[in-house]
Design a protein around this motif. Structure first.
Motif, PDB file in Angstrom:
ATOM      1  N   LEU A  99       0.816  -1.209   0.000  1.00  0.00           N
ATOM      2  CA  LEU A  99       0.000   0.000   0.000  1.00  0.00           C
ATOM      3  C   LEU A  99       0.855   1.266   0.000  1.00  0.00           C
ATOM      4  O   LEU A  99       0.492   2.260  -0.623  1.00  0.00           O
ATOM      5  N   SER A 100       2.005   1.237   0.645  1.00  0.00           N
ATOM      6  CA  SER A 100       2.867   2.423   0.694  1.00  0.00           C
ATOM      7  C   SER A 100       3.375   2.838  -0.683  1.00  0.00           C
ATOM      8  O   SER A 100       3.771   3.986  -0.878  1.00  0.00           O
ATOM      9  N   GLU A 101       3.348   1.930  -1.656  1.00  0.00           N
ATOM     10  CA  GLU A 101       3.784   2.228  -3.025  1.00  0.00           C
ATOM     11  C   GLU A 101       2.611   2.575  -3.940  1.00  0.00           C
ATOM     12  O   GLU A 101       2.816   2.925  -5.102  1.00  0.00           O
ATOM     13  N   ARG A 102       1.394   2.449  -3.432  1.00  0.00           N
ATOM     14  CA  ARG A 102       0.196   2.757  -4.225  1.00  0.00           C
ATOM     15  C   ARG A 102      -0.904   3.276  -3.299  1.00  0.00           C
ATOM     16  O   ARG A 102      -2.031   2.795  -3.298  1.00  0.00           O
ATOM     17  N   ILE A 103      -0.565   4.296  -2.556  1.00  0.00           N
ATOM     18  CA  ILE A 103      -1.494   4.888  -1.580  1.00  0.00           C
ATOM     19  C   ILE A 103      -2.784   5.305  -2.266  1.00  0.00           C
ATOM     20  O   ILE A 103      -3.871   5.075  -1.749  1.00  0.00           O
ATOM     21  N   ALA A 104      -2.658   5.897  -3.414  1.00  0.00           N
ATOM     22  CA  ALA A 104      -3.811   6.275  -4.240  1.00  0.00           C
ATOM     23  C   ALA A 104      -3.301   6.403  -5.663  1.00  0.00           C
ATOM     24  O   ALA A 104      -2.109   6.630  -5.891  1.00  0.00           O
ATOM     25  N   PHE A 105      -4.201   6.237  -6.619  1.00  0.00           N
ATOM     26  CA  PHE A 105      -3.823   6.404  -8.016  1.00  0.00           C
ATOM     27  C   PHE A 105      -5.060   6.598  -8.861  1.00  0.00           C
ATOM     28  O   PHE A 105      -6.166   6.271  -8.451  1.00  0.00           O
ATOM     29  N   ASP A 106      -4.838   7.188 -10.025  1.00  0.00           N
ATOM     30  CA  ASP A 106      -5.875   7.280 -11.033  1.00  0.00           C
ATOM     31  C   ASP A 106      -5.250   6.854 -12.351  1.00  0.00           C
ATOM     32  O   ASP A 106      -4.170   6.244 -12.347  1.00  0.00           O
ATOM     33  N   GLN A 107      -5.862   7.171 -13.454  1.00  0.00           N
ATOM     34  CA  GLN A 107      -5.329   6.711 -14.729  1.00  0.00           C
ATOM     35  C   GLN A 107      -4.027   7.399 -15.120  1.00  0.00           C
ATOM     36  O   GLN A 107      -3.301   6.891 -15.968  1.00  0.00           O
ATOM     37  N   HIS A 108      -3.689   8.518 -14.473  1.00  0.00           N
ATOM     38  CA  HIS A 108      -2.482   9.260 -14.836  1.00  0.00           C
ATOM     39  C   HIS A 108      -1.396   9.267 -13.762  1.00  0.00           C
ATOM     40  O   HIS A 108      -0.219   9.395 -14.086  1.00  0.00           O
TER      41      HIS A 108
END
Length: 198
Positions: free
Chosen positions: A47-56
């Motif tokens: 999770l620390s490497e992908r805390i949040a994301f969108d398409q960009h």
């Protein structure tokens, strides 16, 4: 965009952009690039490497830092200069920086954030924006650009993995809450092209 979930962590693939690529397209990344190699294994990242994301964009907690909450905002395709960002990436960049600053304020109690972009270290030429909490008690000698000294601390002074995980969970919760989503550019969590793991 799809919001149904598939797979063990509730994420799905991104739909194509008007420019013809999806957020993660192996043809748009570079295997020798650390950021691209992480993007290629997004579903397996902590999770620390992908805390949040969108398409960009993808948000990660910096590693080897002595400052809890030091975030890195990364384009999800290989880009080595800000002028190479697409209009769609540029449109959401400012919104992400403000969202992260607000989330850091709520989670860490910082009085403001610093935002910087250099991408000059060998192996890290992929554009990335540092979003760092500026705590009220940050010593004068570490303020402004001198905050980067906190990336040069010995291992025993660095943020522990447990604290990074705790901060990542808190930020993820804050960034994927329904009130945050309704006031931001980014849709609900639960899809690979949206605000993060489900």
């Amino acid at each position: 965009m799809t919001t149904d979930s598939h797979g063990s962590d509730g994420v799905t693939e991104a739909e194509p952009e008007p420019g013809g690529y999806t957020a993660y397209d192996p043809a748009m990344t570079t295997p020798e690039c650390y950021t691209c190699s992480q993007e290629a294994r997004l579903d397996g990242l902590p999770l620390s490497e992908r805390i949040a994301f969108d398409q960009h964009w993808r948000v990660a907690h910096a590693f080897d830092t002595a400052l809890p909450g030091w975030l890195v905002l990364l384009p999800r395709r290989h880009v080595t200069a800000v002028h190479e960002l697409t209009d769609a990436e540029a449109t959401t960049l400012g919104t992400w920086q403000v969202r992260l600053s607000r989330a850091l304020h709520d989670v860490t109690g910082c009085i403001k954030t610093y935002v910087a972009q250099f991408a000059e270290v060998e192996g890290f030429a992929h554009v990335h924006f540092h979003v760092m909490p500026r705590m009220a008690n940050l010593p004068q000698e570490l303020r402004g650009p001198k905050v980067f000294e906190l990336l040069r601390r010995p291992a025993q002074q660095r943020v522990t993995a447990d604290l990074v995980d705790e901060i990542a969970r808190s930020l993820h919760t804050r960034l994927t809450s329904s009130s945050e989503r309704s006031s931001s550019c980014c849709p609900a969590a639960g899809s690979r092209n949206e605000t993060g793991p489900g």
